[in-house]
Structures are given as C-alpha cells and as structure tokens.
Motif scaffolding. Structure first.
Motif, mmCIF file in Angstrom:
data_model
loop_
_atom_site.group_PDB
_atom_site.id
_atom_site.type_symbol
_atom_site.label_atom_id
_atom_site.label_comp_id
_atom_site.label_asym_id
_atom_site.label_seq_id
_atom_site.Cartn_x
_atom_site.Cartn_y
_atom_site.Cartn_z
ATOM 1 N N CYS A 1 1.978 0.132 1.879
ATOM 2 C CA CYS A 1 0.512 0.231 1.883
ATOM 3 C C CYS A 1 -0.104 -0.982 2.585
ATOM 4 N N CYS B 1 -2.587 -4.426 -2.467
ATOM 5 C CA CYS B 1 -1.752 -3.369 -3.043
ATOM 6 C C CYS B 1 -0.309 -3.504 -2.550
ATOM 7 N N GLY B 2 -0.047 -3.019 -1.352
ATOM 8 C CA GLY B 2 1.280 -3.186 -0.742
ATOM 9 C C GLY B 2 2.402 -2.394 -1.383
ATOM 10 N N ILE B 3 2.092 -1.276 -2.006
ATOM 11 C CA ILE B 3 3.171 -0.467 -2.588
ATOM 12 C C ILE B 3 4.037 0.122 -1.482
ATOM 13 N N CYS C 1 -3.547 6.141 -0.462
ATOM 14 C CA CYS C 1 -2.512 5.465 -1.247
ATOM 15 C C CYS C 1 -2.584 5.916 -2.707
ATOM 16 N N ALA D 1 -1.768 4.358 -5.228
ATOM 17 C CA ALA D 1 -2.062 3.258 -6.149
ATOM 18 C C ALA D 1 -3.490 2.751 -5.981
ATOM 19 N N CYS D 2 -3.939 2.468 -4.725
ATOM 20 C CA CYS D 2 -5.239 1.822 -4.534
ATOM 21 C C CYS D 2 -6.261 2.750 -3.877
HETATM 22 ZN ZN ZN Z 1 -2.157 0.913 -1.781
#
Ligand code: ZN
Ligand code: ZN
Lengths: 89, 248, 227
Positions: free
Chosen positions: B198, B203-205, B224, B226-227
């Motif tokens: 990401c 975030c960076g998943i 994404c 997650a975010c």
């Molecule tokens: Zn994300």
C-alpha cells in the motif's frame, strides 16, 4: 531330430552386444543422418536426442524396486541469523 | 488412535517423496490413482483427510505433507517437508557446506528485497563473500542451476525467487530467522515475498499478487482493505494467473 | 545378556520410539545417494547409548519402514553389516518423479551383464558404452567414474578381478543391490522388445529370470579380491 532341437533349446539363442547397442540406439531415437542439427553425438555415427537417456530411464523404472528418496532443505544446515539489516530511515 | 495406513497411503507418500512438490490437481489425481491400484475407497473431497492420516504416522519422524499457495499462480501446492533440525538431518548431503551458504545468502537477499526477487548478478557477487570456501563464478552458476532444478529456487529472466516448495518447507525457519524483515500478507496472513505494498505512508500493508487478484476481482475502484486509500497498482486478473499456470 | 536387560530397563518405550525415528532419518539421509548404511556408523552416529538394545530399536525401525513407507530394510552384507532400503510396492508406470538418466545407463549395463550370463569384462562394457554415449557425457560427466565408482559404491555393480590375467583385468557382475532391486524377468522382456524376439528364445536367461527367488540374500562372501 528331437534330440537336436532340445539341445539347441538348452543352448538358447546367443546374445550379441553390438546388435544390442544398435537396437538400443534406435530405441533412444538415434538420428543417423550426418547433418542432424540437435542432440549429442554418440560414439557411433549419429546424434541422440536430448531426452535419449530419459527414455531408457522411463523404460527402466518398472524393472527397479528402488526406494524413493527424500530430499529437504530445512535442517540441512546450521541456522545462523542473517547479518542485521541496515535501517535506512 | 489414528487409523492404519494402507498401501494406497504408502504409495501416495512414496510419490510425494519422489515428486517433491505437486499442485492440487496433481495431488487429487494421485490420490485417485493410488486408491485405484490398491482397490481402496477414494472420496474425492477427502484428500486432506487422507493426507492427515499419513501425517499422523509421519509425525514421529518430524516429516509432514504440507500445503501452501504459490506466489506465482495462486494455486495450492503440496510438498513433503522435513521439520527437524538435528545432527542427523545435517548429514543430508545434497549440497556442500559452501553451496548451502550460497543458498542462505540468496535467501537473505530475497527476504530483504522489495519484490521478493534477486538478480543473478547480485547472487554471484555474494558468492565472493562466502566464509567457508569461495565459489568461482562458474561454480556458483552451477549451484544456482541445481537449486532451480531441485526446485528450491525459481528463475525468471535472470531473477531468482523462492520456490513454492522452498516456502512451504522453510516458512517456520524464515519466520524465526527473519522476524524483523518479514512481510505478511494482509489477506491470507502468510509470509509474503512477491507482493504489492500500500502506497499510503501510514499504512503500507502488503498483499500477495494472487491475493490482490482475488481480493479486487470485480471491484470497480480498488481501495486498500486497511486504510481505504486508492490502490494504485495494476490488478493482475485471474485470467492472467490461469495463463501463467498453463504455460508452466 | 545383562547389558541388554539394563538397556531395556534404562529407556522408556517412548525414548526407544524416538531413537527409532532418528535411525529412520539417518537411513533416509544415507539413501539419498543410495549408499548402503553401515551398522558401525549407525551405532556411532545415532544409536550411541542405545547400542545394547540395537535389536529392539531395529525392530521398531523395520516396522515403521514397512507400515508407513512401504519400504524394507535389508542386510545385504552380513559380514560388514550393510543395509539398504528397497521398495515393497510394485513399481507403477508414471508415478515416479522426473526420470533419472543415470538409472537409464545403469539399466543398460545390468542388461548387458545379465544377457552375458552374469559377467562382462570391464573393457567390453566400456567399449559398448563408448559406442552408445561417448566418453564424456553432458548428463553423466565421466562415464567411467560413474560406473566404477558410484554404481559400485551403491552396490548396483561389483567390480571383480579376473584371476590369472596379466595385465590385471576386471569384470562387472550384478551387485547385491541389483539382485534385490531389479527384476531379471522384466529386463528380459525389454530385451525381447528391443530385438523383436521372444524372450524365451534366450532359454538360459529365461530360466534364470523365472527361477524362484532365493529365500534370503546369500550370507556367504564372494571369495575374490575387489577393487
Ligand atoms: Zn493501505
Ligand atoms: Zn496472501
């Protein structure tokens, strides 16, 4: 006559290694043409395809009661931690 | 008490020994084949139970038939793995000590890379830094060829990645040794090497490429999970994986 | 003996199972290259304190190989106590892994020896192989080394000195591993296929191939010097 036949039978048919080699090369798919492009040159005259020995091996499989072997990577070396990664932050 | 093994189980196990890794389809066909030969009952959707029965008997030897997803095509694969690390298992002689060191260093590079790949040039450079016994360039190339042939590494256009067989067997080791460098897939929660990350700095998943394909399939605008930021990468289509799958 | 009894008292059943599992791992490792396992090495590297209850441990090992893997551990040399693993399941076409070209080469040599009634001169064997595959080979490397070193160490072949020859000459026989692993009847079938000939016409070979197998591997040691 009958005696001679059974004698012949006991001796059986002879085995000629050079005939065997020729038959085997044919089985392996020998290309006897001089100008064949691919494959390895054998000791005789001609070229064997790359899978020549695989063919023999496949044919041999059903003659061998060989146990399969188990190959693994984990556990084959001492576990040493990798060098710490330089953090670029 | 676990059920007894029949010859169908033994034949399946032997085939796993000689074939080292197989995809789900092949495993199903093998299951059927083994049952046919030994006139055992074959329940098509009970492959995993069948394998569990074998595993219960393999457990004392620290061996196991284990399943994992290929990062290349998203398919499930089965492999027979060793789980013990002892003086006896270290007697395994497929590779010399310096060859194993080269493999470990290749793994270091792959794990610490962004995309789960390392170029052959980089690997050949570390061959110069081996502590046990240095490998010449040509020797190192040969070792790499063998590692690919024995299905520990994948090679594509001069880049190496970890094979599915390697990931299945080495995952516990990788989790232990590379704890702080590991990427985990947000979707399937397994270790990820080749993945998309990401873009959002907070975030960076990570998501495996095949998991990306599956997760975003049919969504109009990829965001994404997650975010909720826009997912800026090309989404590999399921058909893309099918075409890879057919070509291998 | 009392040592055995002490050994049996000293270790619990689960300790013995664990030791048996280690022995199995060791044998599987040795089998990766098809090198026979030497009992002395097994004792030294794995059994250690359990040496006095060797038969008890081996009973469990044999049972696991049989029940779990469908394999059989056989002593091929009762003097030097060497063991090999052989398969109890009938070979099936297509179920094995990728083909191993070395097995193809071995198959050719074993066929030659068998058809020549059990012995082929080293020189004749290499002449034949040279004709078929050349001296150095992409897949085999040094063919001569593979045959005289690897196949002999694996006990597929035996290299025996021919008595009273000057200079010294050797001949190849089937090794003990080949006797246990390889089907002569199936080799003869292959010969029939190759030569387009009924296998029964090789009457001596046919008789040998279809003789009932010996009850146990021979315990006597061949009385000739080996390389
Ligand atoms: Zn994300
Ligand atoms: Zn995933």
């Amino acid at each position: 006559g009958k005696e001679k036949a059974s004698q012949l039978c006991a001796e059986g048919s002879s085995f000629d290694p050079s005939a065997f080699a020729e038959h085997l090369l044919s089985f392996m798919g020998l290309n006897r043409l001089e100008d064949a492009q691919n494959g390895q040159q054998n000791g005789g005259e001609g070229y064997l395809p790359d899978d020549a020995w695989d063919r023999v091996a496949r044919r041999a499989e059903c003659c061998f009661k060989t146990a399969p072997t188990f190959h693994y990577m984990l556990g084959s070396f001492h576990a040493e931690p990798p060098p710490p990664k330089q953090r670029t932050e | 008490m676990p059920p007894h093994l029949g010859d169908s189980h033994r034949r399946f196990l032997q085939s796993m020994m000689s074939n080292s890794v197989m995809d789900e389809q092949q495993a199903r066909a093998l299951y059927q084949h083994c049952c046919d030969i030994h006139k055992a009952q074959c329940v098509p959707d009970k492959l995993d139970d069948f394998i569990e029965t074998i595993n219960s008997k393999l457990q004392p030897m620290f061996m196991q038939i284990r399943k994992g997803m290929s990062e290349d095509n998203g398919q499930q694969y089965y492999a027979l793995v060793n789980m013990a690390e002892t003086d006896v298992t270290r007697m395994s002689s497929d590779y010399a000590d310096n060859e194993l060191e080269l493999f470990r260093k290749t793994m270091d590079l792959i794990v610490s890379s962004e995309n789960g790949k390392v170029s052959s040039t980089d690997v050949l450079n570390v061959a110069d830094t081996l502590t046990i016994k240095k490998l010449k360039k040509s020797e190192a190339e040969q070792v790499l060829n063998r590692l690919v042939q024995d299905k520990w590494l994948n090679e594509k256009r001069g880049e190496f990645s970890l094979s599915i067989k390697c990931i299945i067997e080495m995952e516990p080791y990788i989790r232990r040794m590379y704890e702080d460098q590991l990427k985990m897939c947000h979707i399937c929660h397994n270790v990820a090497f080749q993945c998309q990350i990401c873009d959002s700095p907070t975030c960076g998943i990570k998501i495996h490429n095949p998991c990306v394909a599956r997760y975003f399939k049919g969504r109009v605008e990829p965001r994404c999970p997650a975010c909720d930021e826009f997912w800026p990468y090309e989404i590999p289509g399921i058909s893309f994986y099918i075409s890879i799958y057919k070509s291998t | 003996t009392s040592q055995v009894q002490r050994g049996l008292d000293k270790f619990t059943g689960s300790q013995m199972d664990q030791k048996a599992a280690e022995v199995i791992q060791y044998i599987l490792v040795k089998d990766q290259k098809k090198i026979p396992v030497r009992r002395a090495d097994l004792v030294k590297h794995v059994l250690k304190d359990y040496r006095y209850i060797y038969p008890e441990i081996m009973k469990r090992v044999l049972q696991t190989f049989d029940q779990v893997f469908g394999l059989k551990l056989v002593e091929i040399d009762t003097k030097n106590h060497l063991y090999i693993l052989i398969n109890k399941l009938e070979p099936q076409e297509g179920a094995a892994g990728p083909p191993n070209p070395k097995m193809g080469l071995l198959f050719v040599i074993l066929s030659l020896i068998f058809m020549k009634r059990g012995a082929v001169k080293e020189s004749e064997c290499f002449q034949c192989l040279l004709y078929i595959c050349g001296e150095r080979h992409e897949q085999f490397g040094d063919v001569k080394k593979l045959v005289t070193d690897e196949f002999v160490r694996q006990r597929y072949l035996e290299c025996v000195r021919i008595p009273h020859t000057e200079p010294v000459e050797f001949e190849f026989h089937w090794g003990q591993r080949a006797e246990l692993e390889v089907s002569k009847a199936k080799i003869l079938d292959f010969m029939g296929e190759l030569h387009n000939q009924d296998p029964q016409t090789w009457s001596q070979q046919y008789k040998e191939a279809h003789a009932p197998p010996p009850a146990a591997p021979s315990t006597s040691q061949p009385n000739h010097s080996q390389r």
